[in-house]
Motif scaffolding. Sequence first.
Motif, PDB file in Angstrom:
ATOM      1  N   UNK A 207     -17.131  15.136  -5.377  1.00  0.00           N
ATOM      2  CA  UNK A 207     -16.196  15.507  -4.390  1.00  0.00           C
ATOM      3  C   UNK A 207     -15.990  16.933  -4.305  1.00  0.00           C
ATOM      4  N   UNK A 208     -15.838  17.544  -3.149  1.00  0.00           N
ATOM      5  CA  UNK A 208     -15.975  18.862  -2.711  1.00  0.00           C
ATOM      6  C   UNK A 208     -14.744  19.258  -3.146  1.00  0.00           C
ATOM      7  N   UNK A 209     -14.631  20.736  -3.438  1.00  0.00           N
ATOM      8  CA  UNK A 209     -13.593  21.566  -3.290  1.00  0.00           C
ATOM      9  C   UNK A 209     -12.410  21.436  -2.220  1.00  0.00           C
ATOM     10  N   UNK A 210     -11.298  21.630  -2.455  1.00  0.00           N
ATOM     11  CA  UNK A 210     -10.148  21.656  -1.605  1.00  0.00           C
ATOM     12  C   UNK A 210     -10.329  22.632  -0.269  1.00  0.00           C
TER      13      UNK A 210
ATOM     14  N   UNK B  58     -21.485  23.983   2.912  1.00  0.00           N
ATOM     15  CA  UNK B  58     -22.260  24.100   1.362  1.00  0.00           C
ATOM     16  C   UNK B  58     -21.261  24.098   0.215  1.00  0.00           C
ATOM     17  N   UNK B  59     -21.630  23.658  -0.825  1.00  0.00           N
ATOM     18  CA  UNK B  59     -20.891  23.748  -2.047  1.00  0.00           C
ATOM     19  C   UNK B  59     -21.958  24.308  -3.135  1.00  0.00           C
ATOM     20  N   UNK B  60     -21.452  24.927  -4.073  1.00  0.00           N
ATOM     21  CA  UNK B  60     -22.176  25.667  -5.074  1.00  0.00           C
ATOM     22  C   UNK B  60     -23.309  25.010  -5.488  1.00  0.00           C
TER      23      UNK B  60
ATOM     24  N   UNK C 158     -25.682  24.242  -2.254  1.00  0.00           N
ATOM     25  CA  UNK C 158     -26.146  24.946  -1.020  1.00  0.00           C
ATOM     26  C   UNK C 158     -27.500  25.188  -0.521  1.00  0.00           C
ATOM     27  N   UNK C 159     -28.345  24.973  -1.680  1.00  0.00           N
ATOM     28  CA  UNK C 159     -29.973  25.365  -1.262  1.00  0.00           C
ATOM     29  C   UNK C 159     -30.478  24.064  -0.531  1.00  0.00           C
ATOM     30  N   UNK C 160     -29.911  23.033  -0.735  1.00  0.00           N
ATOM     31  CA  UNK C 160     -30.512  21.419  -0.136  1.00  0.00           C
ATOM     32  C   UNK C 160     -29.913  21.729   1.312  1.00  0.00           C
ATOM     33  N   UNK C 161     -28.545  22.082   1.336  1.00  0.00           N
ATOM     34  CA  UNK C 161     -28.183  22.140   2.806  1.00  0.00           C
ATOM     35  C   UNK C 161     -29.113  23.104   3.604  1.00  0.00           C
ATOM     36  N   UNK C 162     -29.408  24.350   3.067  1.00  0.00           N
ATOM     37  CA  UNK C 162     -30.291  25.232   4.011  1.00  0.00           C
ATOM     38  C   UNK C 162     -31.631  24.976   4.088  1.00  0.00           C
ATOM     39  N   UNK C 163     -32.235  24.265   3.238  1.00  0.00           N
ATOM     40  CA  UNK C 163     -33.733  23.926   3.205  1.00  0.00           C
ATOM     41  C   UNK C 163     -34.030  22.654   3.643  1.00  0.00           C
TER      42      UNK C 163
ATOM     43  N   UNK D   6     -27.179  21.544  14.568  1.00  0.00           N
ATOM     44  CA  UNK D   6     -26.894  21.576  13.023  1.00  0.00           C
ATOM     45  C   UNK D   6     -26.289  22.801  12.888  1.00  0.00           C
ATOM     46  N   UNK D   7     -25.038  22.487  12.410  1.00  0.00           N
ATOM     47  CA  UNK D   7     -24.120  23.594  11.933  1.00  0.00           C
ATOM     48  C   UNK D   7     -23.956  23.712  10.769  1.00  0.00           C
ATOM     49  N   UNK D   8     -24.556  24.840   9.920  1.00  0.00           N
ATOM     50  CA  UNK D   8     -24.321  24.912   8.749  1.00  0.00           C
ATOM     51  C   UNK D   8     -23.290  26.191   8.278  1.00  0.00           C
ATOM     52  N   UNK D   9     -22.374  25.878   7.594  1.00  0.00           N
ATOM     53  CA  UNK D   9     -21.189  26.652   6.801  1.00  0.00           C
ATOM     54  C   UNK D   9     -21.513  26.850   5.509  1.00  0.00           C
ATOM     55  N   UNK D  10     -21.984  28.088   5.254  1.00  0.00           N
ATOM     56  CA  UNK D  10     -22.653  28.646   4.054  1.00  0.00           C
ATOM     57  C   UNK D  10     -21.745  29.404   3.472  1.00  0.00           C
ATOM     58  N   UNK D  11     -20.797  28.892   2.661  1.00  0.00           N
ATOM     59  CA  UNK D  11     -19.813  29.671   1.896  1.00  0.00           C
ATOM     60  C   UNK D  11     -20.542  30.536   0.730  1.00  0.00           C
ATOM     61  N   UNK D  12     -21.818  30.188   0.322  1.00  0.00           N
ATOM     62  CA  UNK D  12     -22.500  30.848  -0.800  1.00  0.00           C
ATOM     63  C   UNK D  12     -23.674  31.767  -0.333  1.00  0.00           C
TER      64      UNK D  12
END
Length: 199
Positions: free
Chosen positions: A45-48, A121-123, A126-131, A145-151
């Motif tokens: 489960x992702x962070x709040x 992305x979650x911590x 994140x790499x999987x979402x980017x690649x 494709x909208x990538x929202x990358x917090x990291x």
Amino acid sequence: MTAAESDQGSEGRLWDYLLRTWQELDVPEGWRAEIDDGQIVLVPPPHAHHNGIAETVQRVLYRGLPDELGIYQTLGVHVAPLDKLYVPDLVVMPRELIAAADPEISDPLDASEGLLIVEITSQGNAREDRTKKYRAYARAGVPMYLLIDRFDTRGAMSTLFTEPSEDGTYKHSDSEPFGKPLSLPGPFDVTLLTADFPV
């Protein structure tokens, strides 16, 4: 039968087995199961804050959404060229495809039918979402494709990729750091105010 045909048959059987297993899995609440690289992967489960970003994006998208489209969470999408199955944070897809889904079987929908896929992305992923997911959605022909990358190493960043190509890349991208607005083209024609994202 050639060796290539035999390999294709083996891959097809593996996909069928993985898909049946995915359909029958009793995944803990809040978790997601995906199929990647010939195996089933459980995503925690992702962070709040992750959920808060998804809610903000969904609310903005609804402002410009045509009636024939819907926004879906926890919807499995099949990347047919790669035999992968992902469960994006948000998928914008024609509502008629959802209505036409088999009520007895939880089949994933074809990723190529999605107009926009959003991954946050979650911590740990994140790499999987980017690649991996970037390449998969491009190969599937997902228009946006909208990538929202917090990291992101440059700082938290939102990037909209458009113009997918069969080589697994997008020809165009627009990036904005959190705090700066990001425009989404038609049929949405809305501006994502990333300053509203919880960080």
